[in-house]
Write a protein that holds these residues in place. Structure first.
Motif, PDB file in Angstrom:
ATOM      1  N   ALA A  17      -2.690  -5.536   8.432  1.00  0.00           N
ATOM      2  CA  ALA A  17      -3.213  -4.697   7.349  1.00  0.00           C
ATOM      3  C   ALA A  17      -2.376  -3.432   7.195  1.00  0.00           C
ATOM      4  CB  ALA A  17      -4.677  -4.344   7.624  1.00  0.00           C
ATOM      5  N   THR A  18      -1.966  -2.834   8.305  1.00  0.00           N
ATOM      6  CA  THR A  18      -1.140  -1.631   8.256  1.00  0.00           C
ATOM      7  C   THR A  18       0.217  -1.932   7.627  1.00  0.00           C
ATOM      8  OG1 THR A  18      -2.227  -0.747  10.208  1.00  0.00           O
ATOM      9  CG2 THR A  18      -0.092   0.202   9.647  1.00  0.00           C
ATOM     10  N   VAL A  19       0.823  -3.042   8.018  1.00  0.00           N
ATOM     11  CA  VAL A  19       2.126  -3.433   7.463  1.00  0.00           C
ATOM     12  C   VAL A  19       1.998  -3.691   5.963  1.00  0.00           C
ATOM     13  CG1 VAL A  19       3.893  -5.235   7.474  1.00  0.00           C
ATOM     14  CG2 VAL A  19       3.066  -4.306   9.632  1.00  0.00           C
ATOM     15  N   HIS A  20       0.976  -4.452   5.558  1.00  0.00           N
ATOM     16  CA  HIS A  20       0.789  -4.760   4.134  1.00  0.00           C
ATOM     17  C   HIS A  20       0.511  -3.506   3.314  1.00  0.00           C
ATOM     18  CE1 HIS A  20       1.139  -9.084   4.034  1.00  0.00           C
ATOM     19  NE2 HIS A  20       0.434  -9.145   5.151  1.00  0.00           N
ATOM     20  N   ALA A  21      -0.089  -2.506   3.922  1.00  0.00           N
ATOM     21  CA  ALA A  21      -0.378  -1.263   3.211  1.00  0.00           C
ATOM     22  C   ALA A  21       0.839  -0.339   3.151  1.00  0.00           C
ATOM     23  CB  ALA A  21      -1.547  -0.544   3.891  1.00  0.00           C
ATOM     24  N   GLY A  22       1.953  -0.749   3.771  1.00  0.00           N
ATOM     25  CA  GLY A  22       3.165   0.067   3.736  1.00  0.00           C
ATOM     26  C   GLY A  22       3.193   1.149   4.794  1.00  0.00           C
ATOM     27  N   GLY A  23       2.399   1.015   5.828  1.00  0.00           N
ATOM     28  CA  GLY A  23       2.255   2.048   6.846  1.00  0.00           C
ATOM     29  C   GLY A  23       3.498   2.387   7.644  1.00  0.00           C
ATOM     30  N   PHE A  24       4.494   1.514   7.690  1.00  0.00           N
ATOM     31  CA  PHE A  24       5.673   1.774   8.513  1.00  0.00           C
ATOM     32  C   PHE A  24       6.919   2.081   7.699  1.00  0.00           C
ATOM     33  CE2 PHE A  24       2.986  -0.972  11.163  1.00  0.00           C
ATOM     34  CZ  PHE A  24       2.813  -0.116  12.226  1.00  0.00           C
ATOM     35  N   TRP A  25       6.872   1.904   6.389  1.00  0.00           N
ATOM     36  CA  TRP A  25       8.099   2.028   5.596  1.00  0.00           C
ATOM     37  C   TRP A  25       8.661   3.442   5.568  1.00  0.00           C
ATOM     38  CZ3 TRP A  25      10.021  -2.237   5.958  1.00  0.00           C
ATOM     39  CH2 TRP A  25       9.346  -3.407   5.701  1.00  0.00           C
ATOM     40  N   ARG A  26       7.849   4.438   5.793  1.00  0.00           N
ATOM     41  CA  ARG A  26       8.383   5.812   5.803  1.00  0.00           C
ATOM     42  C   ARG A  26       9.295   6.045   7.006  1.00  0.00           C
ATOM     43  NH1 ARG A  26       5.664   8.581   9.598  1.00  0.00           N
ATOM     44  NH2 ARG A  26       3.636   7.796  10.222  1.00  0.00           N
ATOM     45  N   LEU A  27       9.266   5.135   7.979  1.00  0.00           N
ATOM     46  CA  LEU A  27      10.047   5.292   9.201  1.00  0.00           C
ATOM     47  C   LEU A  27      11.432   4.658   9.126  1.00  0.00           C
ATOM     48  CD1 LEU A  27       7.203   4.431  11.738  1.00  0.00           C
ATOM     49  CD2 LEU A  27       7.934   6.689  10.969  1.00  0.00           C
ATOM     50  N   VAL A  28      11.725   3.927   8.065  1.00  0.00           N
ATOM     51  CA  VAL A  28      13.002   3.214   7.975  1.00  0.00           C
ATOM     52  C   VAL A  28      13.752   3.638   6.721  1.00  0.00           C
ATOM     53  CG1 VAL A  28      12.162   1.219   9.261  1.00  0.00           C
ATOM     54  CG2 VAL A  28      11.960   1.253   6.793  1.00  0.00           C
TER      55      VAL A  28
END
Length: 56
Positions: A17-28
């Motif tokens: 759910a976190t990945v689908h919500a874009g939770g990590f994209w700010r880190l890359v």
């Protein structure tokens, strides 16, 4: 392949759910593709195996 315990299934669902919500994209960086394989038990096991290999 081994079966997931209920707690592991919940953690996997939360991570997905976190990945689908874009939770990590700010880190890359923007050059990293935003498409990814579906989060499956097999994928999680491959990632875990790779992390253990790197940690040795």
């Amino acid at each position: 392949m081994c079966e997931q315990a209920p707690e592991a299934a919940v953690r996997t669902a939360e991570l997905e759910a976190t990945v689908h919500a874009g939770g990590f994209w700010r880190l890359v960086p923007e050059c990293v593709p935003r498409m990814y394989d579906p989060v499956t038990t097999e994928l999680m096991e491959r990632v875990l195996h790779g992390l253990r290999r790197v940690a040795e």
